[in-house]
Design a protein around this motif. Structure first.
Motif, PDB file in Angstrom:
ATOM      1  N   ARG A 197     -21.482 -25.985 -29.471  1.00 52.99           N
ATOM      2  CA  ARG A 197     -21.930 -26.556 -30.741  1.00 52.99           C
ATOM      3  C   ARG A 197     -22.434 -27.987 -30.535  1.00 52.99           C
ATOM      4  O   ARG A 197     -23.477 -28.369 -31.065  1.00 52.99           O
ATOM      5  CB  ARG A 197     -20.812 -26.538 -31.767  1.00 52.99           C
ATOM      6  N   LEU A 198     -21.690 -28.787 -29.761  1.00 48.43           N
ATOM      7  CA  LEU A 198     -22.121 -30.150 -29.476  1.00 48.43           C
ATOM      8  C   LEU A 198     -23.460 -30.124 -28.743  1.00 48.43           C
ATOM      9  O   LEU A 198     -24.388 -30.858 -29.098  1.00 48.43           O
ATOM     10  CB  LEU A 198     -21.077 -30.902 -28.652  1.00 48.43           C
ATOM     11  N   TRP A 199     -23.592 -29.284 -27.744  1.00 47.98           N
ATOM     12  CA  TRP A 199     -24.830 -29.192 -26.979  1.00 47.98           C
ATOM     13  C   TRP A 199     -25.992 -28.835 -27.899  1.00 47.98           C
ATOM     14  O   TRP A 199     -27.052 -29.467 -27.856  1.00 47.98           O
ATOM     15  CB  TRP A 199     -24.687 -28.139 -25.875  1.00 47.98           C
ATOM     16  N   SER A 200     -25.804 -27.828 -28.733  1.00 46.13           N
ATOM     17  CA  SER A 200     -26.872 -27.352 -29.615  1.00 46.13           C
ATOM     18  C   SER A 200     -27.310 -28.424 -30.611  1.00 46.13           C
ATOM     19  O   SER A 200     -28.502 -28.694 -30.768  1.00 46.13           O
ATOM     20  CB  SER A 200     -26.395 -26.101 -30.349  1.00 46.13           C
TER      21      SER A 200
ATOM     22  N   LEU B 151     -32.241 -34.017 -26.154  1.00 47.94           N
ATOM     23  CA  LEU B 151     -31.705 -33.741 -24.828  1.00 47.94           C
ATOM     24  C   LEU B 151     -30.248 -33.337 -24.980  1.00 47.94           C
ATOM     25  O   LEU B 151     -29.599 -33.725 -25.947  1.00 47.94           O
ATOM     26  CB  LEU B 151     -31.850 -34.948 -23.898  1.00 47.94           C
ATOM     27  N   PRO B 152     -29.748 -32.550 -24.037  1.00 49.75           N
ATOM     28  CA  PRO B 152     -28.341 -32.161 -24.119  1.00 49.75           C
ATOM     29  C   PRO B 152     -27.427 -33.350 -23.795  1.00 49.75           C
ATOM     30  O   PRO B 152     -27.845 -34.302 -23.122  1.00 49.75           O
ATOM     31  CB  PRO B 152     -28.207 -31.053 -23.070  1.00 49.75           C
ATOM     32  N   PRO B 153     -26.192 -33.311 -24.276  1.00 55.60           N
ATOM     33  CA  PRO B 153     -25.299 -34.457 -24.068  1.00 55.60           C
ATOM     34  C   PRO B 153     -25.042 -34.789 -22.597  1.00 55.60           C
ATOM     35  O   PRO B 153     -24.931 -35.969 -22.250  1.00 55.60           O
ATOM     36  CB  PRO B 153     -24.015 -34.062 -24.791  1.00 55.60           C
ATOM     37  N   LYS B 154     -24.979 -33.794 -21.744  1.00 49.19           N
ATOM     38  CA  LYS B 154     -24.732 -34.084 -20.325  1.00 49.19           C
ATOM     39  C   LYS B 154     -25.890 -34.884 -19.729  1.00 49.19           C
ATOM     40  O   LYS B 154     -25.689 -35.809 -18.946  1.00 49.19           O
ATOM     41  CB  LYS B 154     -24.510 -32.795 -19.539  1.00 49.19           C
ATOM     42  N   ARG B 155     -27.103 -34.552 -20.118  1.00 49.91           N
ATOM     43  CA  ARG B 155     -28.282 -35.302 -19.656  1.00 49.91           C
ATOM     44  C   ARG B 155     -28.241 -36.726 -20.227  1.00 49.91           C
ATOM     45  O   ARG B 155     -28.588 -37.688 -19.539  1.00 49.91           O
ATOM     46  CB  ARG B 155     -29.552 -34.577 -20.080  1.00 49.91           C
TER      47      ARG B 155
ATOM     48  N   HIS C 207     -28.538 -43.502  -5.248  1.00 52.08           N
ATOM     49  CA  HIS C 207     -29.888 -43.453  -4.669  1.00 52.08           C
ATOM     50  C   HIS C 207     -30.608 -42.180  -5.115  1.00 52.08           C
ATOM     51  O   HIS C 207     -31.776 -42.226  -5.518  1.00 52.08           O
ATOM     52  CB  HIS C 207     -29.795 -43.540  -3.138  1.00 52.08           C
ATOM     53  N   ARG C 208     -29.920 -41.039  -5.064  1.00 51.38           N
ATOM     54  CA  ARG C 208     -30.540 -39.766  -5.468  1.00 51.38           C
ATOM     55  C   ARG C 208     -30.936 -39.785  -6.943  1.00 51.38           C
ATOM     56  O   ARG C 208     -32.010 -39.310  -7.307  1.00 51.38           O
ATOM     57  CB  ARG C 208     -29.600 -38.591  -5.187  1.00 51.38           C
ATOM     58  N   ASP C 209     -30.074 -40.335  -7.803  1.00 52.89           N
ATOM     59  CA  ASP C 209     -30.403 -40.403  -9.231  1.00 52.89           C
ATOM     60  C   ASP C 209     -31.603 -41.325  -9.475  1.00 52.89           C
ATOM     61  O   ASP C 209     -32.487 -40.984 -10.253  1.00 52.89           O
ATOM     62  CB  ASP C 209     -29.207 -40.888 -10.053  1.00 52.89           C
ATOM     63  N   VAL C 210     -31.618 -42.467  -8.822  1.00 51.89           N
ATOM     64  CA  VAL C 210     -32.740 -43.389  -8.999  1.00 51.89           C
ATOM     65  C   VAL C 210     -34.035 -42.714  -8.547  1.00 51.89           C
ATOM     66  O   VAL C 210     -35.052 -42.764  -9.250  1.00 51.89           O
ATOM     67  CB  VAL C 210     -32.507 -44.727  -8.259  1.00 51.89           C
ATOM     68  N   MET C 211     -33.999 -42.063  -7.414  1.00 51.87           N
ATOM     69  CA  MET C 211     -35.193 -41.353  -6.917  1.00 51.87           C
ATOM     70  C   MET C 211     -35.602 -40.237  -7.879  1.00 51.87           C
ATOM     71  O   MET C 211     -36.793 -40.057  -8.155  1.00 51.87           O
ATOM     72  CB  MET C 211     -34.934 -40.779  -5.517  1.00 51.87           C
ATOM     73  N   ALA C 212     -34.622 -39.489  -8.396  1.00 48.11           N
ATOM     74  CA  ALA C 212     -34.928 -38.373  -9.297  1.00 48.11           C
ATOM     75  C   ALA C 212     -35.554 -38.859 -10.609  1.00 48.11           C
ATOM     76  O   ALA C 212     -36.481 -38.237 -11.124  1.00 48.11           O
ATOM     77  CB  ALA C 212     -33.659 -37.576  -9.592  1.00 48.11           C
TER      78      ALA C 212
ATOM     79  N   ARG D 232     -20.906 -46.403 -21.371  1.00 49.77           N
ATOM     80  CA  ARG D 232     -21.890 -46.583 -20.303  1.00 49.77           C
ATOM     81  C   ARG D 232     -22.111 -45.317 -19.495  1.00 49.77           C
ATOM     82  O   ARG D 232     -22.317 -45.353 -18.278  1.00 49.77           O
ATOM     83  CB  ARG D 232     -21.490 -47.738 -19.406  1.00 49.77           C
ATOM     84  N   GLY D 233     -22.029 -44.175 -20.176  1.00 55.84           N
ATOM     85  CA  GLY D 233     -22.281 -42.905 -19.512  1.00 55.84           C
ATOM     86  C   GLY D 233     -21.102 -42.382 -18.719  1.00 55.84           C
ATOM     87  O   GLY D 233     -21.251 -41.436 -17.947  1.00 55.84           O
ATOM     88  N   LEU D 234     -19.938 -42.984 -18.918  1.00 56.58           N
ATOM     89  CA  LEU D 234     -18.761 -42.559 -18.165  1.00 56.58           C
ATOM     90  C   LEU D 234     -17.808 -41.745 -19.045  1.00 56.58           C
ATOM     91  O   LEU D 234     -16.594 -41.869 -18.929  1.00 56.58           O
ATOM     92  CB  LEU D 234     -18.039 -43.780 -17.575  1.00 56.58           C
ATOM     93  N   VAL D 235     -18.355 -40.929 -19.918  1.00 54.49           N
ATOM     94  CA  VAL D 235     -17.546 -40.083 -20.780  1.00 54.49           C
ATOM     95  C   VAL D 235     -17.808 -38.623 -20.430  1.00 54.49           C
ATOM     96  O   VAL D 235     -18.873 -38.275 -19.950  1.00 54.49           O
ATOM     97  CB  VAL D 235     -17.836 -40.329 -22.277  1.00 54.49           C
ATOM     98  N   ARG D 236     -16.825 -37.800 -20.687  1.00 54.31           N
ATOM     99  CA  ARG D 236     -16.960 -36.368 -20.400  1.00 54.31           C
ATOM    100  C   ARG D 236     -17.369 -35.646 -21.671  1.00 54.31           C
ATOM    101  O   ARG D 236     -16.809 -35.878 -22.744  1.00 54.31           O
ATOM    102  CB  ARG D 236     -15.656 -35.818 -19.855  1.00 54.31           C
TER     103      ARG D 236
END
Length: 191
Positions: free
Chosen positions: A103-106, A114-118, A154-159, A85-89
């Motif tokens: 390498r993972l990002w690329s 999209l990049p994994p962090k996004r 709230h900031r994420d929802v707005m963004a 649920r998006g709670l992984v590093r």
């Protein structure tokens, strides 16, 4: 008809890498050419929604089978992000794969768009918003979904949406049901 595709199969089904589309809204005709018109006609000729859904499933499955798959490691990372649920590093995902973060990002970016962090951030947001729709309080959702606090949510929802959590929670397109939002992802729901 609206279809929600998993990023893992989007490239194969769409016939273009999501990275190449770069978040743009693209008409199906621009991606599939004359095939899109033929599909529209076939869907128009079908008399029931059940038959339209079956036809759409068959068409998407055919395109998925014919298209290029993503790397199994990229698919594995995506499924870990969704399952968590998006709670992984991201650094932990890379380490588990035996890959560098770069390498993972690329690979992730080129194949899923999209990049994994996004991806982590969007999956966490998606899960949180759907909990808000069920009527859960923003403070509880923020705490359970890994946000630092309610204002972080709230900031994420707005963004992502341009509206407040209360407004987005009232959106009818986010209605939760077992078909659109299964409690666990099965192969049929990954299409």
């Amino acid at each position: 008809m609206q279809v929600r595709l998993s990023p893992v199969i989007a490239r194969a089904v769409l016939g273009a890498s999501p990275a190449d589309l770069d978040g743009a809204v693209v008409a199906l005709d621009d991606l599939w050419g004359r095939e899109a018109s033929r599909i529209r006609e076939r869907l128009g000729d079908v008399s029931s929604w059940q038959d339209r859904f079956a036809l759409t499933d068959a068409l998407l499955a055919r395109r998925h089978e014919a298209g290029p798959p993503v790397d199994p490691e990229v698919a594995w990372a995506w499924h870990r992000i969704v399952g968590g649920r998006g709670l992984v590093r991201v650094d932990r995902l890379a380490a588990e794969l035996g890959w560098s973060r770069k390498r993972l990002w690329s690979r992730f970016r080129s194949q899923l768009g999209l990049p994994p962090k996004r991806a982590v951030k969007l999956v966490r947001f998606d899960h949180a918003v759907h909990r808000l729709v069920t009527g859960e309080g923003a403070a509880r959702v923020a705490a359970d979904a890994g946000y630092a606090d309610q204002s972080h949510l709230h900031r994420d929802v707005m963004a992502f949406t341009g509206v407040t959590p209360a407004t987005v929670a009232a959106e009818p397109f986010l209605a939760v049901d077992d078909i659109a939002w299964p409690s666990h992802e099965t192969p049929a729901h990954r299409r």
